[in-house]
Design an enzyme around this catalytic site. Structure first.
Site, mmCIF file in Angstrom:
data_model
loop_
_atom_site.group_PDB
_atom_site.id
_atom_site.type_symbol
_atom_site.label_atom_id
_atom_site.label_comp_id
_atom_site.label_asym_id
_atom_site.label_seq_id
_atom_site.Cartn_x
_atom_site.Cartn_y
_atom_site.Cartn_z
ATOM 1 C CG HIS A 85 -1.706 -1.226 1.415
ATOM 2 N ND1 HIS A 85 -2.548 -1.715 0.446
ATOM 3 C CD2 HIS A 85 -1.788 -2.104 2.457
ATOM 4 C CE1 HIS A 85 -3.116 -2.818 0.880
ATOM 5 N NE2 HIS A 85 -2.671 -3.073 2.092
ATOM 6 N NE ARG A 126 -5.240 -7.999 -6.512
ATOM 7 C CZ ARG A 126 -6.120 -7.527 -7.385
ATOM 8 N NH1 ARG A 126 -5.748 -7.303 -8.630
ATOM 9 N NH2 ARG A 126 -7.349 -7.274 -7.018
ATOM 10 C CD GLU A 149 -2.967 -3.310 5.733
ATOM 11 O OE1 GLU A 149 -4.057 -2.863 5.334
ATOM 12 O OE2 GLU A 149 -2.373 -4.244 5.173
ATOM 13 C CG HIS A 160 1.151 -6.551 3.505
ATOM 14 N ND1 HIS A 160 1.425 -5.300 2.995
ATOM 15 C CD2 HIS A 160 -0.202 -6.672 3.479
ATOM 16 C CE1 HIS A 160 0.304 -4.682 2.686
ATOM 17 N NE2 HIS A 160 -0.709 -5.501 2.959
#
Length: 339
Positions: free
Chosen positions: A111, A207, A129, A187
């Site tokens: 991200h 991605r 996050e 991740h």
């Protein structure tokens, strides 16, 4: 603030609860219904339940009285004192809060931070996050960061030649693990994981690798190689679960822990075997990670089960959290950053 209401504020006497928004995902399963009681469709994998979201097109709607049917933005604009001191000047709710059912593997992804999202997407929407594991099968894995010594050039080369796994850092998660993932961190997760997630309010995901998987229509899902590589922070150090720190006000029957203290949110975990009461006026979101119980609040009582998410605006309130089964009531508490 311009345009804010000037009439006397009204204060809630009970937390605001929002309707869950369920999302099919190729990597999802059925645990959101089986373990958390979410109303799943009859068939198909469901990967996410958005519990509180300020994002346009996926905005949360309150389900409990007296706010039933009101959008999160209406509550945010209409009750500025509910935001508390830290968030008083924010134009929207500060977090996106979810449940994730990762029966299969999430894509290996990244991200963007504020600068990268502005540069690549035209708007500053960073996404830091944290995951908190509620259940993990023996086959579960989390990939986070790279093995020591991995460089950006080596990573790009291995991405191209199909040997990426050789430079990834992975571990077998356990229930209770908390993994903090700043924007720019590589991740993925899967193999049988049920997790709670708090993040900055952004849905930008790039991605880099999707395990050679096909979507329900038999086609590979879109990858974002250039944007993903540009968003990665280097060096990509290995990321492991955080080490909880005990709270000074813990007791043997109500154990409190600090999990994350970050610029955008703090996370605490409380494990209750007996009732615990608080009197507070702080802005907070609580999630029930596991167990059964009752919430007693201002003369009302609400049953609790794993999967519940409750927003307490910044207003004076007294609560008692009561376990009602032989198992501990495990609660997550999301708080504004320390100032």
């Amino acid at each position: 603030m311009t345009g804010e209401p000037t009439e006397p504020e009204t204060f809630p006497t009970f937390p605001v609860v929002f309707r869950s928004q369920l999302s099919p995902r190729v990597w999802g399963g059925r645990w959101l219904g089986e373990r958390l009681g979410k109303p799943l469709p009859d068939t198909g994998p469901v990967g996410e339940s958005w519990e509180i979201s300020p994002l346009e097109g996926s905005e949360s709607v309150a389900e409990n009285a007296p706010w039933t049917g009101q959008k999160l933005s209406e509550l945010w604009r209409g009750h500025p004192s509910w935001r508390g001191r830290v968030f008083r000047d924010r134009h929207e709710f500060p977090w996106l809060i979810k449940w994730l059912d990762c029966r299969d593997n999430l894509s290996l992804q990244v991200h963007p931070d504020a600068a990268a999202s502005l540069r690549l997407c035209g708007v500053s929407r960073p996404k830091t996050e944290a995951w908190i594991v509620a259940h993990a099968e023996p086959t579960a894995r989390i990939w986070a960061g790279c093995r020591p010594g991995t460089t950006a050039d080596e990573f790009a080369r291995r991405l191209d030649d199909g040997t990426l796994a050789e430079c990834l850092h992975a571990f077998a998660p356990r229930a209770g693990d908390c993994v903090f993932l700043p924007a720019g961190t590589l991740h993925a997760a899967g193999g049988g994981l049920l997790m709670a997630e708090i993040q900055q309010p952004s849905d930008f995901t790039f991605r880099l690798f999707d395990w050679n998987r096909l979507d329900p229509n038999g086609r590979p899902r879109e990858l974002h190689r250039a944007a993903g590589l540009e968003s990665l922070h280097w060096p990509q150090a290995p990321v492991n679960p955080v080490t909880p720190r005990p709270r000074e006000d813990s007791t043997p029957e109500s154990r409190g822990e600090h999990l994350v203290d970050a610029p955008d949110f703090r996370i605490e975990r409380w494990t209750l075997t007996k009732s615990r009461s608080w009197s507070t006026d702080e802005f907070a979101v609580w999630m029930v990670l596991s167990g059964l119980g009752h919430l007693h609040c201002q003369g009302k009582r609400r049953p609790l089960r794993a999967g519940e998410t409750l927003w307490f605006p910044a207003a004076p309130i007294e609560t008692t959290w009561e376990p009602t089964s032989g198992e501990p009531l495990v609660l997550l508490k999301f708080l504004p950053p320390a100032t």
